[in-house]
Design an enzyme around this catalytic site. Structure first.
Site, PDB file in Angstrom:
ATOM      1  N   ALA A  15       0.807  -1.226   0.000  1.00 33.36           N
ATOM      2  CA  ALA A  15       0.000   0.000   0.000  1.00 33.36           C
ATOM      3  C   ALA A  15       0.841   1.278   0.000  1.00 33.36           C
ATOM      4  CB  ALA A  15      -0.941  -0.004   1.213  1.00 33.36           C
ATOM      5  N   SER A  16       2.165   1.154   0.001  1.00 36.78           N
ATOM      6  CA  SER A  16       2.998   2.356   0.146  1.00 36.78           C
ATOM      7  C   SER A  16       3.138   3.159  -1.142  1.00 36.78           C
ATOM      8  CB  SER A  16       4.397   1.969   0.633  1.00 36.78           C
ATOM      9  OG  SER A  16       4.983   1.049  -0.270  1.00 36.78           O
ATOM     10  N   SER A 143      -1.456 -10.097 -13.449  1.00 41.15           N
ATOM     11  CA  SER A 143      -0.873  -9.310 -14.536  1.00 41.15           C
ATOM     12  C   SER A 143      -1.331  -9.892 -15.853  1.00 41.15           C
ATOM     13  CB  SER A 143       0.649  -9.343 -14.485  1.00 41.15           C
ATOM     14  OG  SER A 143       1.166  -8.717 -15.655  1.00 41.15           O
ATOM     15  N   TYR A 156       8.246 -14.024 -13.144  1.00 42.34           N
ATOM     16  CA  TYR A 156       7.086 -13.162 -12.852  1.00 42.34           C
ATOM     17  C   TYR A 156       5.812 -13.741 -13.500  1.00 42.34           C
ATOM     18  CZ  TYR A 156       4.531  -8.651 -12.684  1.00 42.34           C
ATOM     19  OH  TYR A 156       3.618  -7.644 -12.468  1.00 42.34           O
ATOM     20  N   ALA A 158       5.221 -16.822 -14.418  1.00 46.45           N
ATOM     21  CA  ALA A 158       4.858 -18.086 -13.767  1.00 46.45           C
ATOM     22  C   ALA A 158       4.120 -17.813 -12.457  1.00 46.45           C
ATOM     23  CB  ALA A 158       6.115 -18.923 -13.510  1.00 46.45           C
ATOM     24  N   ALA A 159       4.638 -16.861 -11.679  1.00 47.08           N
ATOM     25  CA  ALA A 159       4.009 -16.540 -10.391  1.00 47.08           C
ATOM     26  C   ALA A 159       2.612 -15.952 -10.602  1.00 47.08           C
ATOM     27  CB  ALA A 159       4.883 -15.557  -9.608  1.00 47.08           C
ATOM     28  N   ILE A 189       1.112  -0.186 -16.419  1.00 50.09           N
ATOM     29  CA  ILE A 189       0.645   0.885 -15.533  1.00 50.09           C
ATOM     30  C   ILE A 189       1.849   1.723 -15.083  1.00 50.09           C
ATOM     31  CG2 ILE A 189      -0.679   1.398 -13.432  1.00 50.09           C
ATOM     32  CD1 ILE A 189      -2.257  -0.320 -15.491  1.00 50.09           C
TER      33      ILE A 189
HETATM   34  P1  NAP Z   1       5.542  -0.886  -6.980  1.00 48.31           P
HETATM   35  O1  NAP Z   1       5.266   0.542  -7.312  1.00 48.31           O
HETATM   36  O2  NAP Z   1       6.886  -1.442  -7.219  1.00 48.31           O
HETATM   37  O3  NAP Z   1       5.098  -1.126  -5.451  1.00 48.31           O
HETATM   38  C1  NAP Z   1       5.281  -2.395  -4.875  1.00 48.31           C
HETATM   39  C2  NAP Z   1       4.614  -2.431  -3.524  1.00 48.31           C
HETATM   40  O4  NAP Z   1       4.765  -3.763  -2.974  1.00 48.31           O
HETATM   41  C3  NAP Z   1       5.236  -1.483  -2.511  1.00 48.31           C
HETATM   42  O5  NAP Z   1       4.217  -1.029  -1.650  1.00 48.31           O
HETATM   43  C4  NAP Z   1       6.213  -2.369  -1.758  1.00 48.31           C
HETATM   44  O6  NAP Z   1       6.477  -1.924  -0.425  1.00 48.31           O
HETATM   45  C5  NAP Z   1       5.439  -3.671  -1.706  1.00 48.31           C
HETATM   46  N1  NAP Z   1       6.297  -4.851  -1.537  1.00 48.31           N
HETATM   47  C6  NAP Z   1       7.203  -5.338  -2.415  1.00 48.31           C
HETATM   48  N2  NAP Z   1       7.780  -6.449  -1.933  1.00 48.31           N
HETATM   49  C7  NAP Z   1       7.224  -6.668  -0.711  1.00 48.31           C
HETATM   50  C8  NAP Z   1       7.410  -7.650   0.281  1.00 48.31           C
HETATM   51  N3  NAP Z   1       8.269  -8.669   0.116  1.00 48.31           N
HETATM   52  N4  NAP Z   1       6.685  -7.574   1.423  1.00 48.31           N
HETATM   53  C9  NAP Z   1       5.803  -6.557   1.607  1.00 48.31           C
HETATM   54  N5  NAP Z   1       5.577  -5.593   0.687  1.00 48.31           N
HETATM   55  C10 NAP Z   1       6.285  -5.646  -0.463  1.00 48.31           C
HETATM   56  O7  NAP Z   1       4.542  -1.871  -7.784  1.00 48.31           O
HETATM   57  P2  NAP Z   1       3.194  -1.572  -8.613  1.00 48.31           P
HETATM   58  O8  NAP Z   1       3.579  -1.270 -10.005  1.00 48.31           O
HETATM   59  O9  NAP Z   1       2.307  -0.656  -7.858  1.00 48.31           O
HETATM   60  O10 NAP Z   1       2.575  -3.045  -8.643  1.00 48.31           O
HETATM   61  C11 NAP Z   1       1.629  -3.499  -7.705  1.00 48.31           C
HETATM   62  C12 NAP Z   1       1.143  -4.869  -8.150  1.00 48.31           C
HETATM   63  O11 NAP Z   1       0.625  -4.783  -9.469  1.00 48.31           O
HETATM   64  C13 NAP Z   1       2.256  -5.925  -8.209  1.00 48.31           C
HETATM   65  O12 NAP Z   1       1.744  -7.173  -7.798  1.00 48.31           O
HETATM   66  C14 NAP Z   1       2.604  -5.961  -9.671  1.00 48.31           C
HETATM   67  O13 NAP Z   1       3.168  -7.197 -10.045  1.00 48.31           O
HETATM   68  C15 NAP Z   1       1.255  -5.727 -10.306  1.00 48.31           C
HETATM   69  N6  NAP Z   1       1.316  -5.238 -11.669  1.00 48.31           N
HETATM   70  C16 NAP Z   1       1.904  -4.045 -11.964  1.00 48.31           C
HETATM   71  C17 NAP Z   1       1.935  -3.617 -13.271  1.00 48.31           C
HETATM   72  C18 NAP Z   1       2.547  -2.305 -13.684  1.00 48.31           C
HETATM   73  O14 NAP Z   1       2.597  -2.037 -14.903  1.00 48.31           O
HETATM   74  N7  NAP Z   1       3.007  -1.478 -12.769  1.00 48.31           N
HETATM   75  C19 NAP Z   1       1.382  -4.407 -14.282  1.00 48.31           C
HETATM   76  C20 NAP Z   1       0.797  -5.611 -13.942  1.00 48.31           C
HETATM   77  C21 NAP Z   1       0.768  -6.014 -12.626  1.00 48.31           C
HETATM   78  P3  NAP Z   1       7.770  -1.003  -0.038  1.00 48.31           P
HETATM   79  O15 NAP Z   1       7.412   0.400  -0.426  1.00 48.31           O
HETATM   80  O16 NAP Z   1       7.916  -1.170   1.429  1.00 48.31           O
HETATM   81  O17 NAP Z   1       8.924  -1.532  -0.836  1.00 48.31           O
END
Ligand code: NAP
Length: 249
Positions: A15-16, A143, A156, A158-159, A189
């Site tokens: 959520a950060s 995703s 990624y 696979a997960a 995104i």
């Molecule tokens: P992001 O900006 O990199 O943010 C990742 C978030 O996950 C941060 O709040 C981070 O916390 C937290 N996090 C990472 N590893 C963690 C761990 N081991 N334990 C607890 N918290 C953890 O990512 P995002 O782009 O918003 O993506 C969010 C989700 O959407 C992910 O599952 C990603 O795979 C999925 N997604 C994103 C996209 C895209 O284009 N951005 C596309 C498809 C799917 P900290 O701040 O503490 O590090």
């Protein structure tokens, strides 16, 4: 459309920043109490301020989602503070990209343990309070590449593909208790995750999107809200793509 007044206590992992932060703010603006988790509570300060400005309550939680105890402690903290858990958005995730030939076993395992294992631990942890309440809503953030594949992201993909099977199985197991489990699968995104790509890679990706623009975290938050709102009550075991048409070809 607001959230169901009986479904207001929602746990959002990651959520950060990025998508998770937008989800927390969107749901708070619809009346939810948000328990937000990140690796450190200090990282949640901006989200907490925005949730409170939107009129919501915020519980800051920290830990590594790949560790089962993090999920158990987070759910216990919510039950202690608010008496239950109505919704889970398992959003936190990481990338460790590399071509298959160069991908280390450690990078494969850490992505699977975090992105798939983390969702499993949180889904398992909310199951007990939700079954007791005979209601609950779960959204796993997947995703679009789970279905299409993506060079350099075998771990990624696979997960994320694993999340689809996890959601379908959980939907079948938990449906009789009025608990829905779905996947929201974003496309490309604009967040820190995609800012790591080069300008060229981002331009090439944007060209493939039917709507000709990258998505925003708010685009994804709207879909998550829909599945948690009364309008989403009869949807379970599904994957909702939020990709602007990226997957169309
Ligand atoms: P992001 O900006 O990199 O943010 C990742 C978030 O996950 C941060 O709040 C981070 O916390 C937290 N996090 C990472 N590893 C963690 C761990 N081991 N334990 C607890 N918290 C953890 O990512 P995002 O782009 O918003 O993506 C969010 C989700 O959407 C992910 O599952 C990603 O795979 C999925 N997604 C994103 C996209 C895209 O284009 N951005 C596309 C498809 C799917 P900290 O701040 O503490 O590090």
């Amino acid at each position: 459309m607001s959230l169901n007044p009986d479904q207001l206590r929602i746990l959002v992992t990651g959520a950060s920043r990025g998508i998770g932060k937008a989800i927390a703010i969107e749901l708070a603006s619809r009346g939810a109490k948000i328990a937000g988790l990140a690796t450190k509570t200090a990282n949640l300060a901006a989200t907490q301020a925005a949730v409170e400005a939107a009129g919501g309550e915020f519980l800051a939680l920290e830990g590594d989602i790949s560790v089962p105890e993090t999920a158990q402690a987070a759910v216990k903290a919510m039950v202690d503070a608010w008496g239950g858990v109505d919704g889970l958005v398992a959003n936190a995730g990481i990338t460790r990209d590399n071509l298959l030939m160069r991908m280390s076993a450690a990078d494969f395992e850490s992505v699977v343990q975090t992105n798939l294992g983390g969702a499993f631990h949180f889904l398992k942890a909310v199951t007990r309070p939700m079954m007791k309440q005979k209601s609950g809503r779960v959204v796993l953030v997947g995703s679009v590449v789970a279905a299409t594949g993506n060079p350099g992201q075998a771990n990624y993909c696979a997960a994320k593909a694993g999340l689809h099977g996890l959601a379908r199985s959980a939907a079948l197991e938990l449906g009789s208790r009025n608990i829905t489990v779905n996947v929201v699968a974003p496309g490309f995104i604009q967040t820190d995750m995609t800012d790591a790509l080069s300008e060229e890679q981002r331009a090439a990706m944007a060209q493939k999107i039917a709507l000709k623009r990258p998505g925003t975290p708010e685009d994804v938050a709207g879909a998550v809200h829909f599945l948690l709102s009364p309008s989403g009550a009869y949807i379970t075991g599904q994957v909702l793509l939020v990709d602007g048409g990226l997957s169309l070809g």
